[in-house]
Enzyme design. Structure first.
Site, short mmCIF file in Angstrom:
data_model
loop_
_atom_site.label_atom_id
_atom_site.label_comp_id
_atom_site.label_asym_id
_atom_site.label_seq_id
_atom_site.Cartn_x
_atom_site.Cartn_y
_atom_site.Cartn_z
N CYS A 43 0.82 -1.22 0.00
CA CYS A 43 0.00 0.00 0.00
C CYS A 43 0.85 1.26 0.00
CB CYS A 43 -0.94 0.00 1.20
SG CYS A 43 -2.01 1.46 1.27
N CYS A 48 -1.63 1.53 -3.10
CA CYS A 48 -2.70 2.51 -3.05
C CYS A 48 -2.23 3.94 -2.80
CB CYS A 48 -3.73 2.11 -2.00
SG CYS A 48 -3.07 1.55 -0.43
N LYS A 51 -0.37 5.25 -6.03
CA LYS A 51 -1.38 5.24 -7.09
C LYS A 51 -2.36 6.40 -6.91
CE LYS A 51 -4.69 2.41 -6.66
NZ LYS A 51 -5.40 1.13 -6.48
N TYR A 178 -10.20 -3.44 -10.84
CA TYR A 178 -10.07 -2.05 -10.42
C TYR A 178 -8.69 -1.48 -10.71
CZ TYR A 178 -7.61 -3.44 -6.09
OH TYR A 178 -6.71 -3.92 -5.18
N GLU A 182 -8.21 1.76 -13.06
CA GLU A 182 -7.60 2.95 -12.46
C GLU A 182 -6.43 3.45 -13.31
OE1 GLU A 182 -8.66 2.18 -7.75
OE2 GLU A 182 -6.80 1.38 -8.58
N HIS A 438 -27.12 21.54 0.90
CA HIS A 438 -27.19 22.10 -0.45
C HIS A 438 -26.24 23.29 -0.61
CE1 HIS A 438 -29.12 23.02 -4.27
NE2 HIS A 438 -29.18 24.29 -3.89
N GLU A 443 -26.05 15.47 -1.38
CA GLU A 443 -27.46 15.65 -1.02
C GLU A 443 -28.36 14.71 -1.81
OE1 GLU A 443 -29.43 19.36 -2.15
OE2 GLU A 443 -27.75 19.76 -3.50
#
Length: 449
Positions: A43, A48, A51, A178, A182, A438, A443
């Site tokens: 990682c 990760c 990346k 994935y 990616e 908002h 939302e």
């Protein structure tokens, strides 16, 4: 005094191994850890973290184009790969130092060399030393899988991609998961022509069908080329430079780089598992029970080497559970693998938690599905047609939300909070009763009707 040199010896100083080491030491255990490469694991060093930094860098390509509609004049939009590459590696080195400091501050002894298990309570270091421990924890992770085809030595994996000398103009990425998607987004944003080769007709198998279909539509519109039901039979140096790919299922291709992202293989070789008779599964994973224990009572394993869920936060949770259970004064607990959130840092990103629509229909029967299909305000202003899609899957009988899936800007950041709601078994009525924040994209989660 214990008859062992250590209460715990950990093999592998990745995210899971470091967490197990430092927490066990904090509980008062005498702990040592061996790492043959660099402290931090996949990682931090080659996964990760670097990346995600590339993903951040790639996003500037669209942001700089969009800036004009927001009043900014950006006359020069030149990308310099070596600058980003070197800054990413500097950050990786900084984090590696922090991981080392964490082990040191918790009085964990670190051996920067390979360790092999030579007995139920014994390990041998590459330097020749033999050490004993009451418990041994294997946290050696996994590595990218490469097929055995002619010329595979010319290909790269996610391990090498962070060290490329120059940005390729043409790249083939093999895989549909994935990691493949990616890097397809990253290289496309950096200006490369990207071809994604997949042996099946589906990307992101296991993710919600609506999300993966939307990503495919957006990726094709951006110019990423997809070759489905195709594979590489051989790789060779091309006559005028680059790599010549002999293909099955499509025409042959000439590119500058070939990146394989077709899965990861547990790192079990050379650990001495065979001599102890430790049970290995069909995928090469170490088999463990719910307490991370192998069939040898003194030997445990956590993280990707067990191939349960190959995610860093899961390995960390497993390391925490192991340390607290084996050395802490807390009641033992097991890792709950239900409702683990996941993300694909594609362009745009996908995030999801809980059951997909298909899974819910198969398992629950009667469900309700709520969706919001919209353009983010920033995309509207920039004249970008890219649409976001949010989906909420609800069990009809109980009104309980059993899955939330999203594709759009900042989807992973938004989902983390939503994952708590799914884990807590909140209902659609709970979301409906929540006042919207908002103007935000988030939302939309409380406005679906």
């Amino acid at each position: 005094m214990s008859r062992y040199d250590y209460d715990l010896f950990v093999i592998g100083a990745g995210s899971g191994g470091v967490r197990a080491s430092r927490v066990s030491a904090a509980h008062g255990a005498r702990v040592a850890v061996a790492e043959e490469y660099r402290v931090g694991g996949t990682c931090v060093i080659r996964g990760c973290v670097p990346k995600k930094l590339l993903v951040y860098g790639a996003h500037f390509a669209e942001d700089l184009n969009d800036a004009a509609m927001f009043g900014w004049d950006v006359p020069t939009k030149r990308f310099d790969w070596p600058i980003l590459r070197d800054h990413v590696q500097a950050e990786v080195k900084r984090l590696e130092g922090l991981y080392n400091e964490t082990l040191k501050s918790n009085k964990v002894e670190t051996f920067l060399e390979r360790a092999t298990i030579t007995g139920p309570n014994e390990v041998r270091l590459a330097s020749g030393s033999t050490l004993s421990a009451g418990k041994i924890l294997i946290a050696t992770g996994a590595r990218p899988f490469l097929p055995e085809i002619p010329g595979i030595e010319h290909a790269i994996t996610s391990n090498e991609v962070f060290h490329l000398k120059k940005m390729p103009k043409r790249i083939v990425i093999v895989g549909g998961g994935y990691i493949a998607n990616e890097f397809a987004g990253v290289f496309h944003q950096f200006g490369a022509h990207v071809t994604l080769v997949n042996r099946s007709d589906t990307i992101l198998r296991g993710y919600d069908e609506s999300m993966r279909d939307r990503l495919l539509q957006i990726s094709i519109a951006k110019g990423i080329d997809f070759k489905f039901i195709s594979s590489i039979e051989a790789i060779a140096r091309a006559e005028h430079g680059g790599l010549q790919l002999t293909m099955a299922g499509c025409d042959d291709i000439v590119v500058d780089e070939v990146l394989y992202a077709v899965g990861r293989k547990p790192n079990i070789e050379g650990l001495g598992l065979e001599s102890l008779g430790i049970t290995i599964g069909e995928r090469g994973e170490i088999k463990v029970d719910s307490a991370a224990r192998t069939n040898v009572p003194s030997v445990f394993a956590i993280g990707d080497v067990t191939d349960r869920i190959q995610l860093t936060p899961v390995a960390i949770r497993e390391g925490q559970a192991f340390a607290d259970t084996q050395f802490g004064d807390k009641p033992p607990f097991e890792v709950d693998y239900d409702c683990v959130p996941n993300a694909v840092f594609s362009h745009p990103p996908i995030a999801g938690v809980g059951m997909t629509e298909g899974e819910a229909r198969n398992r629950l029967g009667s469900i309700k599905v709520f969706t919001s299909d919209f353009r983010a305000m920033k995309n509207v202003m920039a004249g970008r047609n890219e649409r976001s899609l949010y989906k909420m899957v609800v069990e009809e009988a109980s009104d309980r939300i059993v899955g939330i899936h999203m594709i759009g800007p900042d989807a992973p950041e938004i989902l983390q909070a939503a994952a708590i709601a799914v884990k807590a078994r909140l209902t659609k009525a709970d979301f409906d009763a929540t006042v919207a924040l908002h103007p935000t994209m988030a939302e939309e989660l409380v406005l679906m009707r």
